[in-house]
Design a protein around this motif. Structure first.
Motif, PDB file in Angstrom:
ATOM      1  N   SER A 124      12.963  25.725  67.227  1.00  0.00           N
ATOM      2  CA  SER A 124      11.482  25.894  66.455  1.00  0.00           C
ATOM      3  C   SER A 124      10.500  25.576  67.663  1.00  0.00           C
ATOM      4  O   SER A 124       9.513  24.659  67.312  1.00  0.00           O
ATOM      5  CB  SER A 124      11.375  25.099  65.135  1.00  0.00           C
ATOM      6  OG  SER A 124      12.284  25.633  64.390  1.00  0.00           O
ATOM      7  N   GLU A 125      10.428  26.034  68.813  1.00  0.00           N
ATOM      8  CA  GLU A 125       9.518  25.744  69.801  1.00  0.00           C
ATOM      9  C   GLU A 125       9.359  27.102  70.715  1.00  0.00           C
ATOM     10  O   GLU A 125      10.215  27.708  70.968  1.00  0.00           O
ATOM     11  CB  GLU A 125       9.767  24.572  70.566  1.00  0.00           C
ATOM     12  CG  GLU A 125      11.152  24.430  71.391  1.00  0.00           C
ATOM     13  CD  GLU A 125      11.480  23.158  72.079  1.00  0.00           C
ATOM     14  OE1 GLU A 125      10.561  22.176  71.810  1.00  0.00           O
ATOM     15  OE2 GLU A 125      12.237  22.979  72.573  1.00  0.00           O
ATOM     16  N   LEU A 126       8.313  26.980  71.393  1.00  0.00           N
ATOM     17  CA  LEU A 126       8.054  27.967  72.497  1.00  0.00           C
ATOM     18  C   LEU A 126       8.285  27.368  73.786  1.00  0.00           C
ATOM     19  O   LEU A 126       8.084  26.213  74.224  1.00  0.00           O
ATOM     20  CB  LEU A 126       6.531  28.574  72.208  1.00  0.00           C
ATOM     21  CG  LEU A 126       6.181  29.153  71.166  1.00  0.00           C
ATOM     22  CD1 LEU A 126       4.491  29.254  70.864  1.00  0.00           C
ATOM     23  CD2 LEU A 126       6.505  30.804  70.796  1.00  0.00           C
ATOM     24  N   PHE A 134       7.177  23.314  77.295  1.00  0.00           N
ATOM     25  CA  PHE A 134       7.321  23.459  75.918  1.00  0.00           C
ATOM     26  C   PHE A 134       6.333  23.586  75.028  1.00  0.00           C
ATOM     27  O   PHE A 134       5.241  22.605  75.304  1.00  0.00           O
ATOM     28  CB  PHE A 134       8.472  22.570  75.588  1.00  0.00           C
ATOM     29  CG  PHE A 134       9.698  22.577  76.047  1.00  0.00           C
ATOM     30  CD1 PHE A 134      10.783  23.428  75.542  1.00  0.00           C
ATOM     31  CD2 PHE A 134      10.284  21.952  77.149  1.00  0.00           C
ATOM     32  CE1 PHE A 134      11.962  23.625  76.026  1.00  0.00           C
ATOM     33  CE2 PHE A 134      11.205  21.950  77.936  1.00  0.00           C
ATOM     34  CZ  PHE A 134      12.391  22.622  77.164  1.00  0.00           C
ATOM     35  N   PHE A 135       6.022  24.197  74.045  1.00  0.00           N
ATOM     36  CA  PHE A 135       4.712  24.307  73.219  1.00  0.00           C
ATOM     37  C   PHE A 135       5.047  24.164  71.904  1.00  0.00           C
ATOM     38  O   PHE A 135       6.234  24.841  71.347  1.00  0.00           O
ATOM     39  CB  PHE A 135       3.964  25.712  73.368  1.00  0.00           C
ATOM     40  CG  PHE A 135       3.558  25.770  74.923  1.00  0.00           C
ATOM     41  CD1 PHE A 135       2.259  25.555  75.334  1.00  0.00           C
ATOM     42  CD2 PHE A 135       4.312  26.393  75.799  1.00  0.00           C
ATOM     43  CE1 PHE A 135       1.778  25.475  76.596  1.00  0.00           C
ATOM     44  CE2 PHE A 135       3.799  26.459  77.079  1.00  0.00           C
ATOM     45  CZ  PHE A 135       2.528  26.275  77.606  1.00  0.00           C
ATOM     46  N   ASP A 136       4.478  23.499  71.077  1.00  0.00           N
ATOM     47  CA  ASP A 136       4.355  23.397  69.409  1.00  0.00           C
ATOM     48  C   ASP A 136       4.029  24.705  68.824  1.00  0.00           C
ATOM     49  O   ASP A 136       3.051  25.310  69.039  1.00  0.00           O
ATOM     50  CB  ASP A 136       3.516  22.206  69.179  1.00  0.00           C
ATOM     51  CG  ASP A 136       3.624  22.070  67.545  1.00  0.00           C
ATOM     52  OD1 ASP A 136       4.660  22.295  67.031  1.00  0.00           O
ATOM     53  OD2 ASP A 136       2.785  21.785  67.018  1.00  0.00           O
ATOM     54  N   VAL A 137       4.774  25.266  68.074  1.00  0.00           N
ATOM     55  CA  VAL A 137       4.783  26.669  67.314  1.00  0.00           C
ATOM     56  C   VAL A 137       3.361  26.596  66.622  1.00  0.00           C
ATOM     57  O   VAL A 137       3.111  27.612  66.350  1.00  0.00           O
ATOM     58  CB  VAL A 137       6.093  27.053  66.859  1.00  0.00           C
ATOM     59  CG1 VAL A 137       6.418  26.503  65.540  1.00  0.00           C
ATOM     60  CG2 VAL A 137       5.808  28.464  66.521  1.00  0.00           C
ATOM     61  N   THR A 139       0.754  24.761  66.628  1.00  0.00           N
ATOM     62  CA  THR A 139      -0.474  24.343  67.265  1.00  0.00           C
ATOM     63  C   THR A 139      -0.791  25.321  68.707  1.00  0.00           C
ATOM     64  O   THR A 139      -1.751  25.284  69.166  1.00  0.00           O
ATOM     65  CB  THR A 139      -0.821  22.933  67.405  1.00  0.00           C
ATOM     66  OG1 THR A 139       0.073  22.469  68.295  1.00  0.00           O
ATOM     67  CG2 THR A 139      -0.809  22.206  66.043  1.00  0.00           C
ATOM     68  N   GLY A 140       0.063  25.262  69.275  1.00  0.00           N
ATOM     69  CA  GLY A 140       0.253  26.140  70.560  1.00  0.00           C
ATOM     70  C   GLY A 140      -0.013  24.963  71.570  1.00  0.00           C
ATOM     71  O   GLY A 140      -0.099  25.143  72.810  1.00  0.00           O
ATOM     72  N   SER A 141       0.157  23.559  71.165  1.00  0.00           N
ATOM     73  CA  SER A 141      -0.156  22.609  72.164  1.00  0.00           C
ATOM     74  C   SER A 141       1.122  22.325  73.084  1.00  0.00           C
ATOM     75  O   SER A 141       2.224  22.446  72.490  1.00  0.00           O
ATOM     76  CB  SER A 141      -0.542  21.352  71.431  1.00  0.00           C
ATOM     77  OG  SER A 141      -1.691  21.442  70.788  1.00  0.00           O
ATOM     78  N   PRO A 142       0.894  21.814  74.315  1.00  0.00           N
ATOM     79  CA  PRO A 142       1.844  21.637  75.224  1.00  0.00           C
ATOM     80  C   PRO A 142       2.654  20.083  74.563  1.00  0.00           C
ATOM     81  O   PRO A 142       1.927  19.266  74.393  1.00  0.00           O
ATOM     82  CB  PRO A 142       1.508  21.487  76.551  1.00  0.00           C
ATOM     83  CG  PRO A 142      -0.080  21.268  76.405  1.00  0.00           C
ATOM     84  CD  PRO A 142      -0.359  21.951  74.997  1.00  0.00           C
ATOM     85  N   THR A 143       4.179  20.279  74.545  1.00  0.00           N
ATOM     86  CA  THR A 143       4.764  18.965  74.229  1.00  0.00           C
ATOM     87  C   THR A 143       5.510  18.625  75.240  1.00  0.00           C
ATOM     88  O   THR A 143       6.041  17.429  75.414  1.00  0.00           O
ATOM     89  CB  THR A 143       5.742  19.486  72.872  1.00  0.00           C
ATOM     90  OG1 THR A 143       6.596  20.456  73.573  1.00  0.00           O
ATOM     91  CG2 THR A 143       4.950  19.727  71.710  1.00  0.00           C
ATOM     92  N   ALA A 144       5.910  19.464  76.323  1.00  0.00           N
ATOM     93  CA  ALA A 144       6.570  18.780  77.413  1.00  0.00           C
ATOM     94  C   ALA A 144       6.385  19.853  78.745  1.00  0.00           C
ATOM     95  O   ALA A 144       6.102  20.853  78.278  1.00  0.00           O
ATOM     96  CB  ALA A 144       8.128  18.559  77.228  1.00  0.00           C
ATOM     97  N   GLY A 145       6.481  19.160  79.798  1.00  0.00           N
ATOM     98  CA  GLY A 145       6.442  20.014  81.064  1.00  0.00           C
ATOM     99  C   GLY A 145       5.128  19.827  81.724  1.00  0.00           C
ATOM    100  O   GLY A 145       4.361  19.407  81.411  1.00  0.00           O
ATOM    101  N   PRO A 146       4.876  21.048  82.715  1.00  0.00           N
ATOM    102  CA  PRO A 146       3.473  20.861  83.490  1.00  0.00           C
ATOM    103  C   PRO A 146       2.367  21.394  82.579  1.00  0.00           C
ATOM    104  O   PRO A 146       1.361  21.191  82.998  1.00  0.00           O
ATOM    105  CB  PRO A 146       3.957  21.678  84.554  1.00  0.00           C
ATOM    106  CG  PRO A 146       5.017  22.114  84.357  1.00  0.00           C
ATOM    107  CD  PRO A 146       5.896  21.693  83.290  1.00  0.00           C
ATOM    108  N   PRO A 147       2.597  22.325  81.728  1.00  0.00           N
ATOM    109  CA  PRO A 147       1.415  22.858  81.149  1.00  0.00           C
ATOM    110  C   PRO A 147       0.567  21.728  80.468  1.00  0.00           C
ATOM    111  O   PRO A 147       0.965  20.677  79.798  1.00  0.00           O
ATOM    112  CB  PRO A 147       1.792  23.821  79.970  1.00  0.00           C
ATOM    113  CG  PRO A 147       3.281  24.097  80.303  1.00  0.00           C
ATOM    114  CD  PRO A 147       3.711  22.846  81.082  1.00  0.00           C
TER     115      PRO A 147
END
Length: 173
Positions: A124-126, A134-137, A139-147
């Motif tokens: 359940s993530e982008l 990784f992005f929260d589906v 909110t679209g906010s980044p949850t991990a990684g460089p973004p």
């Protein structure tokens, strides 16, 4: 003097080729005035374009987006994603059905280096596979990684059993 004892010119020095009245039409001061004037003219001529760019970048003007039908609600199961183009045919976007009446759509380009983003239904993530972003589906906010910025969200609504894109939300700073 030459062999004939004649002066080669009407004058006795070698400045005969200078027109003394127009000797300095453009001296250093005149040249600098011309350059400063040209630079000023260039700066003033770019002001209209700079003001247009500033209003666009600062979000002072609201953009108009066309309505675009994406897909029929019945063709998209809960948990599935559908790729479409919005706001233009060259902008990839991703629609995800999260629940019976819950849909989310984002532009399909990672905010780090514009790699495509994929829907990972089991987690359940982008996901952006380029640099493990990784992005929260929801909110679209980044949850991990460089973004560091959220995915631009596409506003959608359901009209007559069809999902319709109506605009793109601006970044909140």
């Amino acid at each position: 003097m030459d062999k004939n004892n004649k002066i080669p010119f009407d004058e006795d020095n070698y400045t005969h080729n200078i027109n003394k009245n127009n000797e300095r039409k453009l001296d250093r001061r005149g040249f600098m005035k011309t350059m400063v004037g040209a630079a000023g003219l260039f700066a003033v001529s770019t002001l209209p374009w700079g003001s247009i760019a500033a209003t666009e970048l600062m979000g002072l003007r609201e953009k108009k987006y066309p309505k675009k039908e994406i897909i029929d609600v019945k063709k998209l199961n809960i948990g599935d994603a559908f790729e479409f183009a919005y706001p233009t045919d060259h902008d990839s976007a991703l629609l995800i059905r999260l629940g019976e009446n819950e849909y989310k759509a984002y532009q399909n380009a990672c905010t780090h280096l514009r790699c495509p983003v994929f829907w990972e239904q089991s987690k359940s993530e982008l996901v952006c596979p380029c640099h493990h972003g990784f992005f929260d589906v929801k909110t679209g906010s980044p949850t991990a990684g460089p973004p560091r910025r959220p995915l631009p969200e596409i506003t959608i609504q359901v009209e007559a059993g069809k999902i319709v894109a109506t605009g793109v939300k601006r970044y909140e700073t």
